[in-house]
Design a protein around this motif. Structure first.
Motif, mmCIF file in Angstrom:
data_model
loop_
_atom_site.group_PDB
_atom_site.id
_atom_site.type_symbol
_atom_site.label_atom_id
_atom_site.label_comp_id
_atom_site.label_asym_id
_atom_site.label_seq_id
_atom_site.Cartn_x
_atom_site.Cartn_y
_atom_site.Cartn_z
ATOM 1 N N GLU A 54 21.028 -2.068 -20.155
ATOM 2 C CA GLU A 54 19.917 -2.046 -19.762
ATOM 3 C C GLU A 54 19.604 -3.353 -19.170
ATOM 4 O O GLU A 54 19.724 -4.541 -19.505
ATOM 5 N N PHE A 55 19.350 -3.439 -17.698
ATOM 6 C CA PHE A 55 19.275 -4.773 -16.982
ATOM 7 C C PHE A 55 17.741 -4.855 -16.387
ATOM 8 O O PHE A 55 17.117 -3.802 -15.862
ATOM 9 N N ASN A 56 17.047 -5.973 -16.698
ATOM 10 C CA ASN A 56 15.663 -6.102 -16.352
ATOM 11 C C ASN A 56 15.397 -7.073 -15.257
ATOM 12 O O ASN A 56 15.983 -8.029 -15.375
ATOM 13 N N SER A 57 15.123 -6.462 -14.039
ATOM 14 C CA SER A 57 14.929 -7.246 -12.534
ATOM 15 C C SER A 57 13.802 -8.265 -12.758
ATOM 16 O O SER A 57 13.530 -8.899 -11.730
ATOM 17 N N GLU A 58 13.057 -8.292 -13.819
ATOM 18 C CA GLU A 58 11.944 -9.256 -13.646
ATOM 19 C C GLU A 58 12.325 -10.430 -14.278
ATOM 20 O O GLU A 58 12.241 -11.596 -13.723
ATOM 21 N N ASP A 59 12.950 -10.402 -15.399
ATOM 22 C CA ASP A 59 13.403 -11.558 -16.242
ATOM 23 C C ASP A 59 15.066 -11.967 -16.251
ATOM 24 O O ASP A 59 15.583 -12.815 -16.848
ATOM 25 N N GLY A 60 15.700 -10.638 -15.607
ATOM 26 C CA GLY A 60 17.328 -11.027 -15.685
ATOM 27 C C GLY A 60 17.997 -10.684 -16.996
ATOM 28 O O GLY A 60 19.383 -10.994 -17.142
ATOM 29 N N SER A 61 17.220 -10.228 -17.938
ATOM 30 C CA SER A 61 17.951 -9.856 -19.302
ATOM 31 C C SER A 61 18.492 -8.619 -19.408
ATOM 32 O O SER A 61 18.561 -7.891 -18.522
ATOM 33 N N VAL A 62 19.437 -8.711 -20.367
ATOM 34 C CA VAL A 62 20.600 -7.507 -20.299
ATOM 35 C C VAL A 62 20.733 -7.193 -21.772
ATOM 36 O O VAL A 62 20.973 -7.966 -22.606
ATOM 37 N N ILE A 63 20.743 -5.859 -22.013
ATOM 38 C CA ILE A 63 20.685 -5.493 -23.473
ATOM 39 C C ILE A 63 21.624 -4.165 -23.419
ATOM 40 O O ILE A 63 21.729 -3.325 -22.493
ATOM 41 N N PRO A 64 22.663 -4.315 -24.518
ATOM 42 C CA PRO A 64 23.752 -3.280 -24.619
ATOM 43 C C PRO A 64 23.299 -1.773 -24.931
ATOM 44 O O PRO A 64 22.276 -1.757 -25.758
ATOM 45 N N VAL A 65 23.564 -0.932 -24.211
ATOM 46 C CA VAL A 65 23.404 0.606 -24.520
ATOM 47 C C VAL A 65 24.307 1.506 -25.103
ATOM 48 O O VAL A 65 24.104 1.971 -26.210
ATOM 49 N N ASP A 66 25.615 1.494 -24.394
ATOM 50 C CA ASP A 66 26.409 2.123 -25.064
ATOM 51 C C ASP A 66 27.989 2.038 -24.383
ATOM 52 O O ASP A 66 28.025 1.198 -23.516
ATOM 53 N N THR A 67 29.157 2.607 -24.837
ATOM 54 C CA THR A 67 30.532 2.282 -24.197
ATOM 55 C C THR A 67 30.748 3.647 -24.381
ATOM 56 O O THR A 67 30.904 4.473 -25.236
ATOM 57 N N ALA A 68 31.391 4.199 -23.286
ATOM 58 C CA ALA A 68 32.259 5.381 -22.867
ATOM 59 C C ALA A 68 33.963 4.772 -23.252
ATOM 60 O O ALA A 68 34.459 4.036 -22.482
ATOM 61 N N LYS A 69 34.235 5.240 -24.377
ATOM 62 C CA LYS A 69 35.532 4.907 -24.907
ATOM 63 C C LYS A 69 36.763 5.813 -24.611
ATOM 64 O O LYS A 69 36.249 6.659 -24.066
ATOM 65 N N GLY A 70 37.794 5.203 -24.689
ATOM 66 C CA GLY A 70 39.083 5.866 -24.816
ATOM 67 C C GLY A 70 39.651 6.349 -23.380
ATOM 68 O O GLY A 70 40.110 7.203 -22.989
ATOM 69 N N ILE A 71 39.021 5.315 -22.402
ATOM 70 C CA ILE A 71 39.383 5.446 -20.696
ATOM 71 C C ILE A 71 40.265 4.363 -20.455
ATOM 72 O O ILE A 71 39.741 3.253 -20.641
ATOM 73 N N SER A 72 41.450 4.817 -20.056
ATOM 74 C CA SER A 72 42.369 3.708 -19.493
ATOM 75 C C SER A 72 42.113 3.084 -18.212
ATOM 76 O O SER A 72 41.903 3.555 -17.134
ATOM 77 N N ASN A 73 41.969 1.788 -18.226
ATOM 78 C CA ASN A 73 41.518 0.945 -17.110
ATOM 79 C C ASN A 73 40.689 1.471 -16.167
ATOM 80 O O ASN A 73 41.387 1.577 -14.924
ATOM 81 N N PRO A 74 39.505 1.724 -16.764
ATOM 82 C CA PRO A 74 38.461 2.259 -15.422
ATOM 83 C C PRO A 74 38.059 1.186 -14.694
ATOM 84 O O PRO A 74 36.921 0.509 -14.877
ATOM 85 N N SER A 75 38.711 0.486 -13.901
ATOM 86 C CA SER A 75 38.696 -0.843 -13.286
ATOM 87 C C SER A 75 37.431 -0.831 -12.282
ATOM 88 O O SER A 75 36.602 -1.644 -12.174
#
Length: 386
Positions: A54-75
């Motif tokens: 989650e990115f906040n465009s007022e202060d530029g802060s970032v918070i982790p939300v989730d990870t989609a795992k088991g995907i090879s090199n989703p570059s």
């Protein structure tokens, strides 16, 4: 998908990773300026797959939300225009393993759900995009120099490719251009032409596209040939649609074009390098600000920087106004957030995403002090939460 309570605890536990402090999170303003930030990665050295923040465009802060795992090199990632579906290349060198994966995205619950995948019809797929209707997905394969067009099913999954085109040829750089290397697939503003850059053949080729019949012609409708050895990499259009800009990977230049609805006409070639520079370099990404006033591009190798140009609104011509360190090594991809207030840089080799404040009047950037730690980040995408 973690529960909301678990996610809140995870966010606090990973504050240092996200570059935020406990106080920043506790005092985070409730605004309508929050966005989901998607990060595509290479998974060979510690990454789990596709990361969601989650990115906040007022202060530029970032918070982790989730990870989609088991995907090879989703570059490399892209989302449909309505943000309902996400597509990722699986960048494997062996064409037997190289593929493109489809996911649904539930905004309300921040859930990324795998749907299906298709062979990319080539090796090392490095770019994926959609047409402006979201009905078609285009994939560029670096190895073998091919591109494929996949129709999108109603549920967002990918049907078998309806078109596959294989480039032929080479150019003057014996180490990098002994065969075709498709590097990006970008649809024109009118949704009628797919422009394809080929690093190996020094060409930008346009193929006619029909969104009603979902057909992509195999015969080029237009071809632009760069300087020998330029190595065309990424192409982007001006928000007004009348100009386009190409970053060349191998000769340290950006080409400005006018676009007449059919072909690209060169207006200017300008260097991305410091004056009298003799070190190593490798052009990477390129983006225009949403207001159309500034162009940004990135260099890798010894430079590791972001170069900033102003855009003349009457002519489309570029003037270099500044440059800044990327805050790490190998800035493979970067993006300007939707508010225009921040520029985020994914530094692949130093495992960090650096958040810069962006002055919308001057176009210049400055570090905010916020960084996100993630293994081998490659691609950044952002969509509104609401």
């Amino acid at each position: 998908m973690e529960s909301p309570v678990t996610l809140s605890l995870l966010a606090v536990a990973l504050l240092l990773m996200a570059g935020c402090t406990q106080q920043q999170v506790e005092n985070r303003p409730e605004t309508d300026t929050n966005y989901y930030l998607f990060v595509g990665t290479y998974t060979g050295e510690g990454s789990d797959g596709i990361y969601l923040y989650e990115f906040n465009s007022e202060d530029g802060s970032v918070i982790p939300v989730d990870t989609a795992k088991g995907i090879s090199n989703p570059s490399y990632l892209t989302l449909t225009p309505d943000h309902s579906f996400l597509y990722a290349v699986n960048e494997e060198a062996d064409s037997a393993d190289a593929s493109v994966s489809a996911f649904s995205f539930d905004k309300e619950n921040a859930e990324i759900t795998f749907l299906n995948k298709q062979s990319s019809r080539g090796g090392a797929p490095c770019y994926v995009s959609t047409d402006q209707s979201g009905k078609a997905v285009f994939v560029g394969n670096y190895l073998g120099g091919s591109l494929a067009m996949f129709p999108v099913e109603e549920d967002g999954s990918l049907a078998d490719p309806k078109s596959t085109t294989v480039h032929e040829g080479s150019s003057v750089n014996e180490n990098r251009q002994n065969s075709p290397h498709v590097h990006c697939t970008v649809i024109s503003p009118d949704n009628k032409t797919l422009f394809v850059t080929d690093l190996g053949t020094d060409t930008v080729t346009g193929y006619a596209f029909d969104s009603d019949s979902l057909t992509l012609q195999n015969t080029p409708s237009t071809i632009f040939v760069t300087e020998p050895g330029a190595g065309p990499r990424h192409l982007t259009f001006h928000p007004g649609g009348e100009y386009a800009y190409l970053v060349n990977e191998l000769n340290g230049t950006v080409v400005a074009f006018s676009y007449d609805g059919e072909s690209l006409v060169e207006l200017q070639t300008i260097s991305t390098l410091p004056e009298n520079y003799e070190g190593s370099f490798s052009g990477a990404d390129i983006h225009v600000s949403a207001d159309g006033r500034f162009l940004y591009t990135s260099n890798r190798e010894d430079l590791n920087n972001i170069v900033i140009y102003s855009i003349d609104q009457n002519s489309g011509l570029l003037k270099k106004v500044g440059e800044h360190s990327s805050g790490g090594a190998h800035p493979r991809n970067f993006m300007i957030d939707p508010s225009g207030s921040f520029l985020l840089v994914a530094n692949r080799n130093t495992d960090n995403i650096v958040i810069f404040a962006r002055d919308q009047e001057s176009g210049l950037i400055s570090p905010t002090g916020t960084e996100v730690s993630v293994s081998q980040p490659v691609s950044l995408q952002m969509v509104p939460i609401d």
